[in-house]
Design an enzyme around this catalytic site. Sequence first.
Site, short mmCIF file in Angstrom:
data_model
loop_
_atom_site.label_atom_id
_atom_site.label_comp_id
_atom_site.label_asym_id
_atom_site.label_seq_id
_atom_site.Cartn_x
_atom_site.Cartn_y
_atom_site.Cartn_z
N ASP A 1 44.42 48.70 42.65
CA ASP A 1 43.63 47.60 43.19
C ASP A 1 44.03 46.33 42.43
O ASP A 1 43.58 46.10 41.31
CB ASP A 1 42.14 47.91 43.02
CG ASP A 1 41.26 46.78 43.52
OD1 ASP A 1 41.76 45.66 43.74
OD2 ASP A 1 40.04 47.02 43.67
N PHE B 1 35.58 48.05 39.63
CA PHE B 1 34.99 47.34 40.77
C PHE B 1 35.99 47.32 41.92
O PHE B 1 37.13 46.87 41.76
CB PHE B 1 34.59 45.90 40.42
CG PHE B 1 33.89 45.22 41.57
CD1 PHE B 1 32.55 45.49 41.85
CD2 PHE B 1 34.57 44.35 42.40
CE1 PHE B 1 31.91 44.90 42.92
CE2 PHE B 1 33.93 43.75 43.49
CZ PHE B 1 32.60 44.02 43.74
N LYS C 1 41.65 38.02 46.90
CA LYS C 1 41.40 36.87 46.03
C LYS C 1 42.52 35.80 46.02
O LYS C 1 42.53 34.96 46.88
CB LYS C 1 41.07 37.34 44.62
CG LYS C 1 39.74 38.11 44.58
CD LYS C 1 39.09 38.11 43.21
CE LYS C 1 37.63 38.53 43.28
NZ LYS C 1 37.41 39.97 43.21
C1 LIG Z 1 36.73 40.99 43.99
C2 LIG Z 1 37.29 42.35 43.94
C3 LIG Z 1 37.17 43.24 45.03
C4 LIG Z 1 36.36 42.91 46.25
O1 LIG Z 1 36.88 41.85 46.99
P1 LIG Z 1 35.99 41.16 48.13
O2 LIG Z 1 36.93 40.18 48.75
O3 LIG Z 1 34.80 40.54 47.48
O4 LIG Z 1 35.59 42.23 49.08
C5 LIG Z 1 37.80 44.46 44.94
N1 LIG Z 1 38.51 44.81 43.86
C6 LIG Z 1 38.65 43.99 42.80
C7 LIG Z 1 39.48 44.42 41.64
C8 LIG Z 1 38.04 42.74 42.79
O5 LIG Z 1 38.15 41.94 41.73
#
Ligand SMILES: *Cc1c(COP(=O)(O)O)cnc(C)c1O
Length: 395
Positions: free
Chosen positions: A220, A135, A249
């Site tokens: 990420d 994700f 986050k």
């Molecule tokens: C939540 C998340 C995203 C997206 O972040 P947003 O602030 O909702 O755009 C991208 N990568 C990872 C691993 C995430 O957990």
Amino acid sequence: MTDWQELESKYMMTTYKRLPVTFVRGQGSRLWDDAGQEYLDFFGGHVVVSLGHCHPEVVAALTEQAGTLMHYSNIVYTTPQIELARLLVENSCLDRAFFCNSGAEANEAAIKLARKWAKEHRDGAYEVICAENAFHGRTLATVTASGTERYKAPFTPLPIGFVHVPFNDAEAIRRATTEAACAVLLEPIQGEGGIVVPDDDYLRQVRAWCDKQNLLLILDEVQTGIGRTGALFAYQHYGIEPDIITLAKGLGSGFPIGAVLAKEHCAVFVPGDHGTTYGGNPLATRVAHTVVKYIVDNDLSAQVAAKGNRLGRKLLQFEDRFDFVKAVRGKGLLWAVEFNQEMAEEVTLACLKERLVVNNVRPNTLRLSPALIISEEELDEGLAKLDKVFAMLSA
Ligand SMILES: *Cc1c(COP(=O)(O)O)cnc(C)c1O
């Protein structure tokens, strides 16, 4: 009393499937709903409130900065973003920072950075090798990089230049590498995919391959970064250095902010290449600086590692005690309980009745991601509630 859930269904787009609760206040690991009922938070609003709700130092920094300078654009210098960049660089293996407002934007910027780097250093290669079940966000490029078909199908045609291979399989990355590849993009631990922890040597193998093939390794760390896994950044567990990481986050502990950190050799943006109106504004970066400094100064990462070991040990006991618990996995304060059936929503709703907030991250998987500052007593309290719910459901 106002029926907020009724009003929401009338006035808002039906984008979210929500739990039947309306929170109006939070403090530390506690939340209160609109009827004044108290809850224990084991989720943190999507793994976001790293220092808990309304942490006094965060509130003080936010209110002070709000009364000093909330916003100015990046056509001038502002000080909090420079201080935050220095703090992140001095506490990581990366050299330069770019700030934005969310995780998706951070990944979008990282993908653009990799493509620009490849124009100069890899003959215009553009393909990003990603993992299935990953994700990375909801913009067109990041949803394409994500591994969930259901999130992409309504929005085709999607941008080209993304290929997917199984996670935790370095050989699959080797096989997928062509002349067109410029980067590998991975979560060190897959978050939304259900807290999937790879083998210890996976990232080391991927790093070695990237070095050999002149590919950038982008991690990420939107979910795993900023102390969540028991190290300031999850890459630090695996003895490697990525070329680029993305953060969001936990970085703002509730205030929206995202960041891209890159090594000098691939920090190739020049003026005009990329930008954002709000990214790096004084309010957001002042808050994030306070959050990161608090975590570093108090060595919260080490505390998270200790709390996580304890939480993991206790969760593992559920594996033996309840037939429907198939597997328990995680690191630091990011854990999953996988069931042998699709019962995660039922568990989540039952926990909510017990005033414990958890998350059904997948139909068969529960996610637990309490605040980094949660006390051992509160961890035990949450575990006792979970125990009660599991016992109820197994009866
Ligand atoms: C939540 C998340 C995203 C997206 O972040 P947003 O602030 O909702 O755009 C991208 N990568 C990872 C691993 C995430 O957990």
